[in-house]
Design a protein around this motif. Sequence first.
Motif, PDB file in Angstrom:
ATOM      1  N   UNK A 154     -20.429  17.306  37.284  1.00  7.28           N
ATOM      2  CA  UNK A 154     -20.638  18.078  36.442  1.00  7.28           C
ATOM      3  C   UNK A 154     -22.164  18.417  36.241  1.00  7.28           C
ATOM      4  N   UNK A 155     -22.653  19.559  35.613  1.00  4.50           N
ATOM      5  CA  UNK A 155     -23.881  19.614  35.095  1.00  4.50           C
ATOM      6  C   UNK A 155     -24.196  18.823  33.823  1.00  4.50           C
ATOM      7  N   UNK A 156     -25.439  18.412  33.775  1.00  2.00           N
ATOM      8  CA  UNK A 156     -25.892  17.347  32.575  1.00  2.00           C
ATOM      9  C   UNK A 156     -25.847  18.213  31.631  1.00  2.00           C
ATOM     10  N   UNK A 157     -26.330  19.545  31.595  1.00  5.31           N
ATOM     11  CA  UNK A 157     -26.323  20.386  30.379  1.00  5.31           C
ATOM     12  C   UNK A 157     -25.141  20.757  29.832  1.00  5.31           C
ATOM     13  N   UNK A 158     -23.888  21.182  30.879  1.00  2.00           N
ATOM     14  CA  UNK A 158     -22.606  21.438  30.494  1.00  2.00           C
ATOM     15  C   UNK A 158     -21.995  20.073  29.657  1.00  2.00           C
ATOM     16  N   UNK A 159     -22.317  18.836  30.244  1.00  2.00           N
ATOM     17  CA  UNK A 159     -21.719  17.685  29.606  1.00  2.00           C
ATOM     18  C   UNK A 159     -22.267  17.733  28.258  1.00  2.00           C
ATOM     19  N   UNK A 160     -23.621  17.783  27.988  1.00  2.00           N
ATOM     20  CA  UNK A 160     -24.289  17.805  26.781  1.00  2.00           C
ATOM     21  C   UNK A 160     -23.751  18.787  25.693  1.00  2.00           C
ATOM     22  N   UNK A 161     -23.536  20.067  26.334  1.00  2.00           N
ATOM     23  CA  UNK A 161     -22.894  21.067  25.509  1.00  2.00           C
ATOM     24  C   UNK A 161     -21.549  20.771  24.915  1.00  2.00           C
ATOM     25  N   UNK A 162     -20.712  20.220  25.889  1.00  2.00           N
ATOM     26  CA  UNK A 162     -19.528  19.915  25.523  1.00  2.00           C
ATOM     27  C   UNK A 162     -19.239  18.882  24.329  1.00  2.00           C
ATOM     28  N   UNK A 163     -19.921  17.852  24.432  1.00  2.00           N
ATOM     29  CA  UNK A 163     -20.284  16.705  23.531  1.00  2.00           C
ATOM     30  C   UNK A 163     -20.750  17.193  22.316  1.00  2.00           C
ATOM     31  N   UNK A 164     -21.801  17.919  22.386  1.00  2.00           N
ATOM     32  CA  UNK A 164     -22.233  18.506  21.017  1.00  2.00           C
ATOM     33  C   UNK A 164     -21.231  19.467  20.515  1.00  2.00           C
ATOM     34  N   UNK A 165     -20.576  20.189  20.831  1.00  2.00           N
ATOM     35  CA  UNK A 165     -19.319  20.829  20.530  1.00  2.00           C
ATOM     36  C   UNK A 165     -18.202  20.071  19.931  1.00  2.00           C
ATOM     37  N   UNK A 166     -17.937  18.771  20.496  1.00  2.00           N
ATOM     38  CA  UNK A 166     -16.968  17.830  20.035  1.00  2.00           C
ATOM     39  C   UNK A 166     -17.397  17.334  18.587  1.00  2.00           C
ATOM     40  N   UNK A 167     -18.758  16.893  18.540  1.00  2.00           N
ATOM     41  CA  UNK A 167     -19.236  16.451  17.321  1.00  2.00           C
ATOM     42  C   UNK A 167     -19.456  17.237  16.280  1.00  2.00           C
ATOM     43  N   UNK A 168     -19.931  18.590  16.648  1.00  2.00           N
ATOM     44  CA  UNK A 168     -20.088  19.392  15.581  1.00  2.00           C
ATOM     45  C   UNK A 168     -18.709  19.948  15.014  1.00  2.00           C
ATOM     46  N   UNK A 169     -17.739  19.890  15.588  1.00  2.00           N
ATOM     47  CA  UNK A 169     -16.232  20.157  15.032  1.00  2.00           C
ATOM     48  C   UNK A 169     -15.835  18.811  14.271  1.00  2.00           C
ATOM     49  N   UNK A 170     -16.096  17.842  14.765  1.00  2.00           N
ATOM     50  CA  UNK A 170     -15.599  16.772  14.203  1.00  2.00           C
ATOM     51  C   UNK A 170     -16.425  16.308  12.731  1.00  2.00           C
ATOM     52  N   UNK A 171     -17.702  16.369  12.819  1.00  2.61           N
ATOM     53  CA  UNK A 171     -18.199  16.317  11.575  1.00  2.61           C
ATOM     54  C   UNK A 171     -18.063  17.439  10.393  1.00  2.61           C
ATOM     55  N   UNK A 172     -17.790  18.597  10.984  1.00  2.00           N
ATOM     56  CA  UNK A 172     -17.359  19.825  10.076  1.00  2.00           C
ATOM     57  C   UNK A 172     -16.349  19.386   9.391  1.00  2.00           C
ATOM     58  N   UNK A 173     -15.125  19.299  10.034  1.00  2.00           N
ATOM     59  CA  UNK A 173     -14.013  19.069   9.299  1.00  2.00           C
ATOM     60  C   UNK A 173     -13.507  17.765   8.759  1.00  2.00           C
ATOM     61  N   UNK A 174     -14.200  16.839   9.425  1.00  2.00           N
ATOM     62  CA  UNK A 174     -14.256  15.313   8.716  1.00  2.00           C
ATOM     63  C   UNK A 174     -14.649  15.460   7.316  1.00  2.00           C
ATOM     64  N   UNK A 175     -15.663  16.050   6.929  1.00  2.00           N
ATOM     65  CA  UNK A 175     -16.440  16.452   5.675  1.00  2.00           C
ATOM     66  C   UNK A 175     -15.239  16.832   4.769  1.00  2.00           C
ATOM     67  N   UNK A 176     -14.527  17.939   5.043  1.00  2.00           N
ATOM     68  CA  UNK A 176     -13.409  18.388   4.443  1.00  2.00           C
ATOM     69  C   UNK A 176     -12.233  17.537   4.092  1.00  2.00           C
ATOM     70  N   UNK A 177     -11.880  16.607   5.074  1.00  2.00           N
ATOM     71  CA  UNK A 177     -11.110  15.557   4.981  1.00  2.00           C
ATOM     72  C   UNK A 177     -11.665  14.457   3.977  1.00  2.00           C
TER      73      UNK A 177
END
Length: 249
Positions: A154-177
């Motif tokens: 898998x491309x390094x850039x794709x892995x980095x993008x998906x990991x970033x997506x995961x943390x962006x969503x986790x941090x965003x909705x974790x704040x609401x919780x």
Amino acid sequence: MTVAAGTGYALIALGPALSVFVAAISTKPFLILALLSSTLFWLISLIVLSGVWRGFLPLKSTAWWPYVILILTSVAFQEACRLAFWKLYKKMEHMLDTFADRVSKPRLYLTDKMQIALAGGLGHGVAHAVFFCLSLLTPAFGPATYYVDRCSHVSFFLVSAIISLGFVMIHTFSMVIAFNGYAEGKKTDQIFVPVVHTLAAVMTLINLAPGGCVVGVPLLCFVMLLTLQYCWKMVWLRLSENSNRQSVS
């Protein structure tokens, strides 16, 4: 083609965050201010954290435990910052309610408070993406892609993008919780956020193993979906309870 690929990676990392911004935040200037303030707050906290760890890096040991210590201390620091951010928010909320009483306007509704928490969480997620991902995606706009030996499929850039997506969503909705847990004194919500944050962070270590990205990235996405489901359920219950209280009163 490389410009298209780089743009695609950036949209994978920040596309959902952009959608949340356009749909829920962009129409209210106060929420935009809360988002920008949160982004600045978390960027400063991450810079402070990186400055503390700069004296210990790069880690020369080939063992995995130094990375675990680094991750656990980083998560603990960020969760302490989350609590500090909430206390700052409570002071702001008190000032807004006082001003509303003075001008005979209604106080903040529950939905307003949740939207402020959402803006704060999105600011945290965007700060994380800027700090950990966007700088890595810059070479993706060049003439070639990039692979690492431990994740050659898998491309390094794709892995980095998906990991970033995961943390962006986790941090965003974790704040609401987290904001709901602090405000209502619910230990379940207060515990859920740091536990999920720790799990997501530790899962990134799986990528250090040969072929680990094939396992680590899907697991991170699962944690992201778990966070979204928990937040949706929490918000639904809170709004239902609030609606029932208003109908009774």
